[in-house]
Design an enzyme around this catalytic site. Sequence first.
Site, PDB file in Angstrom:
ATOM      1  N   TYR A   9       0.807  -1.222   0.000  1.00 60.59           N
ATOM      2  CA  TYR A   9       0.000   0.000   0.000  1.00 60.59           C
ATOM      3  C   TYR A   9       0.839   1.271   0.000  1.00 60.59           C
ATOM      4  O   TYR A   9       0.314   2.359   0.180  1.00 60.59           O
ATOM      5  CB  TYR A   9      -0.938   0.000   1.221  1.00 60.59           C
ATOM      6  CG  TYR A   9      -0.199  -0.210   2.532  1.00 60.59           C
ATOM      7  CD1 TYR A   9       0.331   0.867   3.236  1.00 60.59           C
ATOM      8  CD2 TYR A   9      -0.014  -1.487   3.038  1.00 60.59           C
ATOM      9  CE1 TYR A   9       1.022   0.674   4.418  1.00 60.59           C
ATOM     10  CE2 TYR A   9       0.667  -1.691   4.216  1.00 60.59           C
ATOM     11  CZ  TYR A   9       1.179  -0.609   4.907  1.00 60.59           C
ATOM     12  OH  TYR A   9       1.873  -0.808   6.070  1.00 60.59           O
ATOM     13  N   GLY A  10       2.139   1.149  -0.218  1.00 61.22           N
ATOM     14  CA  GLY A  10       3.014   2.321  -0.166  1.00 61.22           C
ATOM     15  C   GLY A  10       4.141   2.233  -1.169  1.00 61.22           C
ATOM     16  O   GLY A  10       3.913   2.069  -2.366  1.00 61.22           O
ATOM     17  N   THR A  11       5.367   2.293  -0.684  1.00 62.65           N
ATOM     18  CA  THR A  11       6.537   2.388  -1.562  1.00 62.65           C
ATOM     19  C   THR A  11       6.812   1.124  -2.363  1.00 62.65           C
ATOM     20  O   THR A  11       7.621   1.154  -3.282  1.00 62.65           O
ATOM     21  CB  THR A  11       7.799   2.760  -0.765  1.00 62.65           C
ATOM     22  OG1 THR A  11       8.100   1.695   0.148  1.00 62.65           O
ATOM     23  CG2 THR A  11       7.622   4.069  -0.020  1.00 62.65           C
ATOM     24  N   LEU A  12       6.139   0.020  -2.054  1.00 59.90           N
ATOM     25  CA  LEU A  12       6.308  -1.207  -2.834  1.00 59.90           C
ATOM     26  C   LEU A  12       5.362  -1.267  -4.028  1.00 59.90           C
ATOM     27  O   LEU A  12       5.514  -2.129  -4.900  1.00 59.90           O
ATOM     28  CB  LEU A  12       6.094  -2.438  -1.953  1.00 59.90           C
ATOM     29  CG  LEU A  12       7.239  -2.721  -0.977  1.00 59.90           C
ATOM     30  CD1 LEU A  12       6.783  -3.689   0.101  1.00 59.90           C
ATOM     31  CD2 LEU A  12       8.455  -3.257  -1.709  1.00 59.90           C
ATOM     32  N   GLU A  75      11.071  -4.353   5.553  1.00 57.88           N
ATOM     33  CA  GLU A  75      10.058  -3.832   6.481  1.00 57.88           C
ATOM     34  C   GLU A  75      10.462  -4.001   7.951  1.00 57.88           C
ATOM     35  O   GLU A  75       9.698  -3.661   8.846  1.00 57.88           O
ATOM     36  CB  GLU A  75       8.710  -4.516   6.231  1.00 57.88           C
ATOM     37  CG  GLU A  75       8.193  -4.377   4.819  1.00 57.88           C
ATOM     38  CD  GLU A  75       7.814  -2.956   4.430  1.00 57.88           C
ATOM     39  OE1 GLU A  75       8.021  -2.016   5.216  1.00 57.88           O
ATOM     40  OE2 GLU A  75       7.302  -2.780   3.316  1.00 57.88           O
TER      41      GLU A  75
END
Length: 116
Positions: A9-12, A75
């Site tokens: 849901y972000g930088t990935l 992470e």
Amino acid sequence: MPPHRVFVYGTLMAHETNHHYLRAAMYLGRVRTAPRYRLFSLGSYPVLCLGGRQRTCGEVYRVSTVMLRQLDRLEEYPHYYQRSKIPTAFGPAWLYFQAQPPVGARAIASGNWRTG
């Protein structure tokens, strides 16, 4: 060992700074979670927390066990993020989350980190 699914849901996500970690993964599709979360921004990346009423926007990928271990290192699991499986349209997927938002985090009312 069978492949895993992961919800990001972000930088990935595609076209984001850490998406290269998923270059060998199979993209399955976009997903909005059940309304059970709270999404926060720390500026350069988001943090998802359990226990809210928000749907979070993201993507699901099929990854190998080796790739899942690489994501765990990125992470900082289990020290910074925790992970748990959530239901998705593509089957259960791992979700990285934190129990509480970090100090200084800004709530993202839309549930979509890209649109803030």
